[in-house]
Design an enzyme around this catalytic site. Sequence first.
Site, PDB file in Angstrom:
ATOM      1  N   SER A 159       0.846  -1.185   0.000  1.00  0.00           N
ATOM      2  CA  SER A 159       0.000   0.000   0.000  1.00  0.00           C
ATOM      3  C   SER A 159       0.889   1.245   0.000  1.00  0.00           C
ATOM      4  O   SER A 159       1.993   1.232  -0.555  1.00  0.00           O
ATOM      5  CB  SER A 159      -0.925  -0.052   1.222  1.00  0.00           C
ATOM      6  OG  SER A 159      -1.826   1.010   1.197  1.00  0.00           O
ATOM      7  N   LYS A 177      -5.002   3.449  -3.342  1.00  0.00           N
ATOM      8  CA  LYS A 177      -4.387   2.806  -2.168  1.00  0.00           C
ATOM      9  C   LYS A 177      -5.360   2.763  -0.988  1.00  0.00           C
ATOM     10  O   LYS A 177      -5.317   1.829  -0.184  1.00  0.00           O
ATOM     11  CB  LYS A 177      -3.090   3.527  -1.781  1.00  0.00           C
ATOM     12  CG  LYS A 177      -1.978   3.408  -2.828  1.00  0.00           C
ATOM     13  CD  LYS A 177      -1.530   1.976  -3.085  1.00  0.00           C
ATOM     14  CE  LYS A 177      -0.262   1.927  -3.941  1.00  0.00           C
ATOM     15  NZ  LYS A 177       0.179   0.556  -4.246  1.00  0.00           N
TER      16      LYS A 177
END
Length: 293
Positions: A159, A177
């Site tokens: 991420s 994300k």
Amino acid sequence: MPNTLDSSYYETSIYKKGIFDGKVVFVTGGAGTICRVQVEALVLLGANAAILGRRTEATEKAAAEIQQLRPGAKVIGIGGVDVRDVKSLASAVDTTVKQLGKIDFVIAGAAGNFLSHVGGLSARAFKTVIDIDLLGSYNTAKATFDQLRANKGHILFVSATLHYIGLPMQAHASAAKAGVDSLMRTLAVELGPLGIQSNAIAPGPIAGTEGIDRLLPEHLAKRAVELVPLQRLGTTTDIANATVFLLSPAASYVTGTVTVVDGASWQLGEPSTSDPELYPGVISKLNEGDNKL
Ligand code: COA
């Protein structure tokens, strides 16, 4: 790019040689800067690996180099795989199972990004990044689901910390994300009863990555380091070390979490927004331009 790690990793790090013996890791974006070193560490500690990428030559070359790290290691490079296409991922899963026997760990690392303010970002451009980062992570989870279920596996998403603040020039990647983090949490809950772990790792400013080398303006480089509370950029080895922990038995009760590896950087915001020339300067100027549809 040559290997970053070597056998001194298990000789000098706190991790024990052989902790991943018999394990197989499947990695999208495995030839990239951060994911490659994650794979190197796992292979040095005993795992076999399949790395996937769009570029066939670069992916196969990286696999061959990583395989050299440990006698007996098997590392395959599967090129021509686009994470936006679930079928191309499913076929890579088949190849991995045929050649390496199974998949225990999945690292969903493939990502695409560029800097653009919203006015300069077409709907297609926004969708392109959502498709690579978010849909690509979803497709990776879908394509590997049977293997994760069969082996009580672990899926680790790469991420970011972009979406913890309202970061200019990154609407597309931040939204993607944020979605990845949300997907990771749902998977932890839905798949927990199957014994599958789902986590994310969020790298901060890492030296040698495109985010730092290409996306950060040169005059801000020094300030960028000062604005990391630990007063240094991260290294790809920092991310690899956290990855080893998360995939190891030491983290067997850790699921549904984001491990931020950023020296506390995001807590102070983003260096570019501390420069008045860039914010609001550049953004205001850009906002006077055409709105691209
Ligand atoms: N600013 C604004 N829009 C941009 C852009 C930029 N810097 N770069 C690409 N786009 C837009 C394109 O104009 C296109 O939209 P349009 O058709 O409306 O004009 C859309 O994004 C798709 O671009 P395309 O190049 O066709 O997509 P792709 O699938 O081939 O590649 C990326 C997408 C993100 C991979 C590509 O931009 C790229 O190579 N980025 C750098 C490498 C990278 O992302 N590395 C990983 C860093 S985490």
